[in-house]
Design a protein around this motif. Structure first.
Motif, PDB file in Angstrom:
ATOM      1  N   LEU A 103      24.671   4.961  -1.838  1.00 17.94           N
ATOM      2  CA  LEU A 103      25.611   4.560  -0.796  1.00 17.94           C
ATOM      3  C   LEU A 103      25.271   5.214   0.537  1.00 17.94           C
ATOM      4  N   VAL A 104      24.675   6.406   0.488  1.00 16.36           N
ATOM      5  CA  VAL A 104      24.318   7.124   1.712  1.00 16.36           C
ATOM      6  C   VAL A 104      23.067   6.498   2.306  1.00 16.36           C
ATOM      7  N   ARG A 105      23.112   6.145   3.583  1.00 16.63           N
ATOM      8  CA  ARG A 105      21.974   5.560   4.282  1.00 16.63           C
ATOM      9  C   ARG A 105      21.548   6.459   5.427  1.00 16.63           C
ATOM     10  N   ALA A 106      20.288   6.283   5.860  1.00 18.38           N
ATOM     11  CA  ALA A 106      19.827   6.982   7.059  1.00 18.38           C
ATOM     12  C   ALA A 106      20.636   6.496   8.248  1.00 18.38           C
ATOM     13  N   GLU A 107      20.793   7.360   9.238  1.00 17.66           N
ATOM     14  CA  GLU A 107      21.618   7.019  10.387  1.00 17.66           C
ATOM     15  C   GLU A 107      21.002   5.890  11.193  1.00 17.66           C
ATOM     16  N   LYS A 155      23.409  -7.345  -1.556  1.00 20.50           N
ATOM     17  CA  LYS A 155      24.817  -7.698  -1.397  1.00 20.50           C
ATOM     18  C   LYS A 155      25.258  -8.602  -2.548  1.00 20.50           C
ATOM     19  N   ASP A 156      26.337  -8.205  -3.226  1.00 24.20           N
ATOM     20  CA  ASP A 156      26.872  -8.955  -4.368  1.00 24.20           C
ATOM     21  C   ASP A 156      25.867  -9.069  -5.515  1.00 24.20           C
ATOM     22  N   GLY A 157      24.898  -8.159  -5.559  1.00 24.73           N
ATOM     23  CA  GLY A 157      23.935  -8.157  -6.649  1.00 24.73           C
ATOM     24  C   GLY A 157      23.933  -6.816  -7.357  1.00 24.73           C
ATOM     25  N   LYS A 158      23.328  -6.771  -8.536  1.00 23.55           N
ATOM     26  CA  LYS A 158      23.286  -5.536  -9.299  1.00 23.55           C
ATOM     27  C   LYS A 158      22.531  -4.440  -8.551  1.00 23.55           C
ATOM     28  N   LEU A 159      21.504  -4.840  -7.794  1.00 21.30           N
ATOM     29  CA  LEU A 159      20.732  -3.851  -7.055  1.00 21.30           C
ATOM     30  C   LEU A 159      21.615  -3.085  -6.078  1.00 21.30           C
ATOM     31  N   GLY A 160      22.592  -3.774  -5.490  1.00 22.06           N
ATOM     32  CA  GLY A 160      23.511  -3.100  -4.579  1.00 22.06           C
ATOM     33  C   GLY A 160      24.313  -2.011  -5.257  1.00 22.06           C
ATOM     34  N   ARG A 180       0.820  -1.217   0.000  1.00 20.90           N
ATOM     35  CA  ARG A 180       0.000   0.000   0.000  1.00 20.90           C
ATOM     36  C   ARG A 180       0.851   1.262   0.000  1.00 20.90           C
ATOM     37  N   ASN A 181       1.960   1.237   0.747  1.00 20.18           N
ATOM     38  CA  ASN A 181       2.712   2.468   0.996  1.00 20.18           C
ATOM     39  C   ASN A 181       4.051   2.579   0.274  1.00 20.18           C
ATOM     40  N   HIS A 182       4.619   1.476  -0.166  1.00 18.17           N
ATOM     41  CA  HIS A 182       5.991   1.546  -0.659  1.00 18.17           C
ATOM     42  C   HIS A 182       6.245   0.903  -2.021  1.00 18.17           C
ATOM     43  N   ILE A 183       5.381  -0.006  -2.451  1.00 17.59           N
ATOM     44  CA  ILE A 183       5.670  -0.769  -3.671  1.00 17.59           C
ATOM     45  C   ILE A 183       4.666  -0.408  -4.758  1.00 17.59           C
ATOM     46  N   PRO A 184       5.124   0.125  -5.880  1.00 14.36           N
ATOM     47  CA  PRO A 184       4.206   0.551  -6.947  1.00 14.36           C
ATOM     48  C   PRO A 184       3.611  -0.636  -7.697  1.00 14.36           C
ATOM     49  N   ASP A 185       2.541  -0.364  -8.445  1.00 13.60           N
ATOM     50  CA  ASP A 185       1.887  -1.411  -9.229  1.00 13.60           C
ATOM     51  C   ASP A 185       2.830  -2.036 -10.247  1.00 13.60           C
ATOM     52  N   SER A 186       3.789  -1.246 -10.728  1.00 11.28           N
ATOM     53  CA  SER A 186       4.710  -1.763 -11.737  1.00 11.28           C
ATOM     54  C   SER A 186       5.520  -2.943 -11.222  1.00 11.28           C
ATOM     55  N   ILE A 187       5.714  -3.025  -9.902  1.00 11.10           N
ATOM     56  CA  ILE A 187       6.387  -4.177  -9.296  1.00 11.10           C
ATOM     57  C   ILE A 187       5.356  -5.171  -8.781  1.00 11.10           C
ATOM     58  N   ARG A 188       4.331  -4.671  -8.116  1.00 10.07           N
ATOM     59  CA  ARG A 188       3.332  -5.548  -7.487  1.00 10.07           C
ATOM     60  C   ARG A 188       2.699  -6.500  -8.484  1.00 10.07           C
ATOM     61  N   MET A 189       2.350  -6.009  -9.670  1.00  9.54           N
ATOM     62  CA  MET A 189       1.622  -6.813 -10.649  1.00  9.54           C
ATOM     63  C   MET A 189       2.519  -7.411 -11.726  1.00  9.54           C
ATOM     64  N   CYS A 190       3.809  -7.208 -11.589  1.00  8.81           N
ATOM     65  CA  CYS A 190       4.753  -7.689 -12.602  1.00  8.81           C
ATOM     66  C   CYS A 190       5.033  -9.183 -12.414  1.00  8.81           C
ATOM     67  N   PRO A 191       5.060  -9.984 -13.498  1.00 10.96           N
ATOM     68  CA  PRO A 191       5.498 -11.377 -13.377  1.00 10.96           C
ATOM     69  C   PRO A 191       6.908 -11.428 -12.791  1.00 10.96           C
ATOM     70  N   VAL A 192       7.138 -12.346 -11.876  1.00 10.50           N
ATOM     71  CA  VAL A 192       8.408 -12.401 -11.168  1.00 10.50           C
ATOM     72  C   VAL A 192       9.580 -12.480 -12.135  1.00 10.50           C
ATOM     73  N   GLU A 193       9.437 -13.261 -13.195  1.00 10.37           N
ATOM     74  CA  GLU A 193      10.558 -13.461 -14.122  1.00 10.37           C
ATOM     75  C   GLU A 193      10.908 -12.197 -14.912  1.00 10.37           C
ATOM     76  N   GLU A 194      10.006 -11.180 -14.882  1.00 13.19           N
ATOM     77  CA  GLU A 194      10.284  -9.938 -15.588  1.00 13.19           C
ATOM     78  C   GLU A 194      10.801  -8.832 -14.665  1.00 13.19           C
ATOM     79  N   LEU A 195      10.903  -9.116 -13.380  1.00 16.71           N
ATOM     80  CA  LEU A 195      11.416  -8.111 -12.437  1.00 16.71           C
ATOM     81  C   LEU A 195      12.885  -7.816 -12.713  1.00 16.71           C
ATOM     82  N   LYS A 196      13.250  -6.554 -12.574  1.00 16.39           N
ATOM     83  CA  LYS A 196      14.632  -6.131 -12.805  1.00 16.39           C
ATOM     84  C   LYS A 196      15.134  -5.342 -11.586  1.00 16.39           C
ATOM     85  N   PRO A 197      16.446  -5.403 -11.324  1.00 10.00           N
ATOM     86  CA  PRO A 197      16.998  -4.607 -10.224  1.00 10.00           C
ATOM     87  C   PRO A 197      16.682  -3.121 -10.370  1.00 10.00           C
TER      88      PRO A 197
END
Length: 448
Positions: free
Chosen positions: A216-220, A206-211, A141-158
């Motif tokens: 690189l900057v994270r919340a404290e 970790k060790d993936g393209k998404l990383g 509801r709050n963080h994941i858009p429809d483009s990911i929610r309704m996407c076939p898993v095999e078509e998901l990209k980093p």
């Protein structure tokens, strides 16, 4: 034209009539009164260059940060001659066609719920007050858009996860990390179970393209800010002024007096308060504790000091249901605990009030914000755990008996299943009571 000051989340929650959000020209929060008397808030983008009004989303389903980002993105598209609302409609229609056109491929949403059902059937996540499925309903509801929610898993990209969660990864401490950790585990499970073809996991940080794509900057994060023990009695005196009118304040006071972890206090139920031979304890089922090992043969018991017991004796209670929360969030219904954010907000209000008095407020002088260099405001976890431990270690400094390290660790439920802990069959409840009684007396030492 002067742009209005950028609205804050706190201001948005308090808004009762339509007003500009600031930050992005034309971004407005429109307040509509519903038939039941409640207020609905919608993010509107007024674009004078083409004389159009766009509805971006409804709060809180769309966060204020997401509204700022979406409004800025849509203004860029409008300058490029693109109708962003039509573009969004086309995307949603395409996703709906994929999900209803006989395509039997597993969508990301379907996978997540199937993964949750699989693990719950095996006895994982046994927490009735916070079911995993409800957690993920909030994520969708709050963080994941429809483009990911309704996407076939095999078509998901980093790149899709990076676009959806990149800003949250930079500004939020743990939510995007929890989302991506669960997503990675669910997709790995789908691959092992051969629900989807063999593929590189797009949610692998970790060790993936998404990383490589996430900021690189994270919340404290790091250690939770804690109050110096010498300031705890004054803090407690101010906190107890709020207890008669605030269940959140009562919850915070109880957490500190029992050295409880955040969720241990917020999700405490009346059925967990038990009497044994005239002594009262908060008996927390092992599955609710951070250390859940099956080799630990007893539930966690915290002796209740007279001060902690008085907090419970004066707490409002509706009915006799043992599963009812001791500190219910009335605004969300009687069976809902307070959120972490509600406790943070209470401490922030206390801090602002105290800072106006002494110029300091309730801060950890040893911790500063990396960006601003200002001291960090204390937290429930820091006060209930770190402040307690610092006090307990210094017998001569705070005028209490010397407490052995093993006893302090037992009070904090710091345990493992090896070495001497493997031989423990019960906590040192008598000695623990002495510690918590002394701690309660210290916390109340400035209350008249």
């Amino acid at each position: 034209m002067r742009l209005a000051e950028r609205m804050t989340e706190k201001q948005l929650k308090a808004v009762t009539k339509t007003r500009a959000c600031g930050g992005v020209p034309g971004l407005v929060v429109k307040v509509v009164k519903l038939k039941d008397g409640s207020l609905a808030k919608y993010f509107i983008l007024r674009e004078s260059t083409i004389n159009r009004i766009f509805t971006l989303g409804r709060y809180p389903q769309m966060s204020l940060a997401d509204a700022f980002k979406k409004a800025a993105d849509w203004k860029v598209k409008i300058r490029q001659g693109i109708d962003p609302s039509e573009e969004e409609k086309a995307l949603k229609a395409s996703l709906r066609r994929k999900s209803t056109s006989g395509d039997d491929r597993l969508t990301f949403e379907q996978l997540v719920y199937r993964w949750i059902e699989f693990n719950e059937a095996r006895g994982r996540w046994n927490n009735p007050s916070k079911p995993k499925k409800e957690v993920w309903q909030g994520f969708f509801r709050n963080h994941i858009p429809d483009s990911i929610r309704m996407c076939p898993v095999e078509e998901l990209k980093p790149e899709m996860f990076a676009a959806a969660l990149g800003e949250k990864w930079r500004t939020m401490i743990d939510t995007p990390e929890r989302i991506l950790s669960d997503a990675r585990q669910a997709i790995d499970w789908a691959i092992r179970s051969e629900f989807v073809p063999l593929m590189l996991n797009p949610a692998q940080v970790k060790d993936g393209k998404l990383g490589d794509l996430l900021p690189l900057v994270r919340a404290e994060g790091g250690h939770e800010p804690a109050l110096p023990p010498k300031r705890m009695p004054l803090f407690f005196a101010e906190l107890m002024k709020l207890v008669p009118v605030s269940q959140t304040a009562r919850c915070l006071a109880f957490a500190i007096l029992t050295a409880a972890r955040n969720s241990t206090a917020r999700e405490a139920t009346w059925g967990e308060i038990k009497e044994t031979e005239g002594q009262w304890f908060h008996v927390i089922p092992r599955e609710r504790m951070k250390v859940k090992g099956e080799k630990i043969p007893f539930d966690r018991k915290t002796p209740l000091s007279p001060q902690a017991l008085e907090l419970l004796n004066t707490a409002p209670r509706i009915g006799l249901d043992p599963k009812a929360f001791i500190f219910p969030n009335i605004n969300k219904g009687r069976n809902s605990p307070f959120t972490r954010d509600s406790v943070r907000a209470l401490i922030k209000r206390m801090h602002d009030k105290q800072k106006a008095i002494d110029g300091i407020g309730w801060i950890d002088p040893e911790q500063t914000h990396a960006k601003t260099g200002k001291p960090r405001i204390v937290t429930l976890h820091g006060c209930a755990r770190a402040t307690f431990n610092t006090w307990a270690k210094d017998a001569s400094g705070y005028g209490h008996p010397a407490f052995a390290k093993d006893l302090r660790e037992s009070c904090l439920d710091h345990r493992n299943e090896s070495y001497q802990c493997a031989y423990d069959r019960e906590q040192a409840l008598g000695d623990m009571r002495e510690v918590f009684d002394a701690w309660g007396a210290f916390c109340f030492s400035q209350i008249k």
